[in-house]
Design a protein around this motif. Structure first.
Motif, PDB file in Angstrom:
ATOM      1  N   ASP A 204      26.637 133.825 109.301  1.00  0.00           N
ATOM      2  CA  ASP A 204      25.951 135.185 108.973  1.00  0.00           C
ATOM      3  C   ASP A 204      27.072 136.321 109.640  1.00  0.00           C
ATOM      4  O   ASP A 204      26.633 137.512 109.458  1.00  0.00           O
ATOM      5  CB  ASP A 204      24.739 135.087 109.862  1.00  0.00           C
ATOM      6  N   LEU A 205      28.032 136.055 109.755  1.00  0.00           N
ATOM      7  CA  LEU A 205      28.975 137.223 110.487  1.00  0.00           C
ATOM      8  C   LEU A 205      30.097 137.515 109.460  1.00  0.00           C
ATOM      9  O   LEU A 205      30.331 136.782 108.677  1.00  0.00           O
ATOM     10  CB  LEU A 205      29.562 136.503 111.750  1.00  0.00           C
ATOM     11  N   ASP A 206      30.382 138.762 109.599  1.00  0.00           N
ATOM     12  CA  ASP A 206      31.583 139.394 108.640  1.00  0.00           C
ATOM     13  C   ASP A 206      32.927 139.267 109.390  1.00  0.00           C
ATOM     14  O   ASP A 206      32.974 140.154 110.273  1.00  0.00           O
ATOM     15  CB  ASP A 206      31.207 140.920 108.313  1.00  0.00           C
ATOM     16  N   PRO A 207      33.391 138.498 109.027  1.00  0.00           N
ATOM     17  CA  PRO A 207      34.893 138.018 109.709  1.00  0.00           C
ATOM     18  C   PRO A 207      35.885 139.406 109.852  1.00  0.00           C
ATOM     19  O   PRO A 207      36.757 139.736 110.785  1.00  0.00           O
ATOM     20  CB  PRO A 207      35.468 137.089 109.038  1.00  0.00           C
ATOM     21  N   HIS A 208      35.712 140.175 108.694  1.00  0.00           N
ATOM     22  CA  HIS A 208      36.438 141.555 108.977  1.00  0.00           C
ATOM     23  C   HIS A 208      35.878 142.454 110.090  1.00  0.00           C
ATOM     24  O   HIS A 208      36.792 143.164 110.521  1.00  0.00           O
ATOM     25  CB  HIS A 208      36.317 142.071 107.443  1.00  0.00           C
ATOM     26  N   GLU A 209      34.727 142.554 110.153  1.00  0.00           N
ATOM     27  CA  GLU A 209      34.166 143.395 111.385  1.00  0.00           C
ATOM     28  C   GLU A 209      34.608 142.834 112.615  1.00  0.00           C
ATOM     29  O   GLU A 209      35.008 143.407 113.364  1.00  0.00           O
ATOM     30  CB  GLU A 209      32.589 143.129 111.379  1.00  0.00           C
ATOM     31  N   LEU A 210      34.639 141.376 112.760  1.00  0.00           N
ATOM     32  CA  LEU A 210      35.095 140.943 114.108  1.00  0.00           C
ATOM     33  C   LEU A 210      36.568 141.069 114.176  1.00  0.00           C
ATOM     34  O   LEU A 210      37.137 141.322 115.406  1.00  0.00           O
ATOM     35  CB  LEU A 210      34.933 139.392 113.888  1.00  0.00           C
ATOM     36  N   ALA A 211      37.337 140.844 112.859  1.00  0.00           N
ATOM     37  CA  ALA A 211      38.773 141.085 113.284  1.00  0.00           C
ATOM     38  C   ALA A 211      39.152 142.575 113.712  1.00  0.00           C
ATOM     39  O   ALA A 211      40.026 142.676 114.597  1.00  0.00           O
ATOM     40  CB  ALA A 211      39.661 140.750 112.095  1.00  0.00           C
ATOM     41  N   VAL A 212      38.484 143.600 113.135  1.00  0.00           N
ATOM     42  CA  VAL A 212      39.118 145.030 113.387  1.00  0.00           C
ATOM     43  C   VAL A 212      38.533 145.274 114.892  1.00  0.00           C
ATOM     44  O   VAL A 212      39.335 145.904 115.464  1.00  0.00           O
ATOM     45  CB  VAL A 212      37.979 145.723 112.619  1.00  0.00           C
TER      46      VAL A 212
END
Length: 354
Positions: A204-212
């Motif tokens: 359910d997670l946005d990997p781009h959000e996590l990476a930023v």
């Protein structure tokens, strides 16, 4: 892939995860000896998305894998381009046996009953020298456990103790036993009243959000360390060979059934912090941690609540220990962690394989 190099002791193959299939028997060895970040698909994604792509050296005893080394083939600290590294031209390079995405764990691992480690290390160095070519300047073994040093050390090799890893040994029957040892100024950050959610294998997670969030957090840590004189300005970390953590890598990581990902969000749903914890019977590891600074709406002390929840999982599942990397050691000491010694060994080309 380079041709195998063989002695009476062992055989060493060097694999490029970007183009080579997994070594035969790799999944079984990984499950037996290695944390999840050694999964071959994760190694493949890391290699394609790194400025200094890692290769995998596999040590065999007969047909059975008995050891492995994850090796970054490095160029300049200022290199910014990504993609395959050509071996067709003679360029100065060095190699680092290192896990840049799991601080505090060695990138050289053997079966417990494998006794010929010194000979296997020399065989690895000869195989790597043949693989990289005449431009190889030497090898640096970073963050090695003390029991590995005798196999790595020797004449013409330089070893030194580096910043240790933080470890919390599980001597608790309840979380209350752990929290009782915390100072009041630390306990105040438990249960901060922020919405949090955690699960294994999250989709359910946005990997781009996590990476930023993660890469910004790492950059701030490096800036603070450089300002305090602990690190060089070249790349933040002294002799920094790490790459930013890519969204595609995090996407695969958080979907794993042995990775617990916890997120913290404010009332609008904005991501305030997240953590990945690696969970195995051999122990748990506080892996990635990233949080927004207070100036950007972050909440002070969220990491204390996160660590408390990691400790609770360790106790509930009966894991022997919780490790937490090499950064923020004073903060981790306040949470009851002790340190485990680590060493680095530098081997110049003239003594490789000797």
């Amino acid at each position: 892939m380079s041709a195998p190099t063989t002695t009476a002791v062992s055989q060493v193959d060097v694999h490029d995860p970007r183009v080579d299939p997994p070594p035969e028997g790799w999944a079984a060895f990984r499950a037996r000896c290695l944390p999840p970040v050694w999964d071959y698909e994760l190694l493949r994604r890391e290699a394609w998305l790194a400025k200094n792509p890692p290769v995998l050296a596999v040590v065999r005893r007969g047909s059975r894998i008995a050891g492995a080394l994850s090796v970054m083939v490095c160029r300049s600290w200022r290199a910014v381009d990504f993609g395959p590294v050509s071996r067709g031209r003679v360029r100065p390079r060095w190699a680092e046996v290192y896990l840049p995405l799991l601080s505090g764990y060695p990138a050289c691992v053997f079966d417990e009953d494998f006794a010929d480690r010194r000979a296997a290390v020399r065989e690895f160095e000869r195989a790597l020298r043949a693989y990289v070519g005449p431009g190889l300047l030497g090898v640096i073994y970073r963050a090695m456990n003390p029991e590995l040093v005798p196999a790595l050390d020797g004449r013409g090799r330089l070893s030194r103790e580096i910043d240790p890893a933080a470890v919390l040994v599980n001597r608790y029957s309840t979380v209350d036993e752990w929290t009782a040892g915390l100072a009041p100024e630390v306990r105040q950050y438990l249960d901060p009243g922020v919405a949090t959610e955690a699960a294994f294998g999250r989709t359910d997670l946005d990997p781009h959000e996590l990476a930023v969030l993660l890469n910004a957090h790492r950059a701030r840590q490096d800036e603070r360390a450089w300002a305090s004189g602990q690190r060089s300005r070249i790349g933040g970390l002294h002799m920094d060979t790490r790459s930013p953590v890519a969204p595609a890598y995090l996407d695969a990581l958080v979907r794993r059934p042995d990775v617990l990902t916890r997120t913290y969000r404010d009332e609008t749903g904005r991501l305030l912090a997240f953590n990945t914890m690696l969970d195995e019977e051999r122990g748990c590891a506080v892996h990635h941690w990233a949080a927004r600074p207070s100036a950007d709406g972050g909440r002070k002390g969220l990491y204390v609540d996160c660590y408390a929840r990691c400790v609770a999982h360790m106790i509930a599942e009966g894991r022997p220990e919780l490790t937490a990397g090499r950064a923020m050691l004073p903060e981790k000491t306040a949470l009851g962690f002790v340190t485990r010694s680590l060493f680095s060994v530098a081997v110049p080309r003239p003594v490789l394989g000797r």
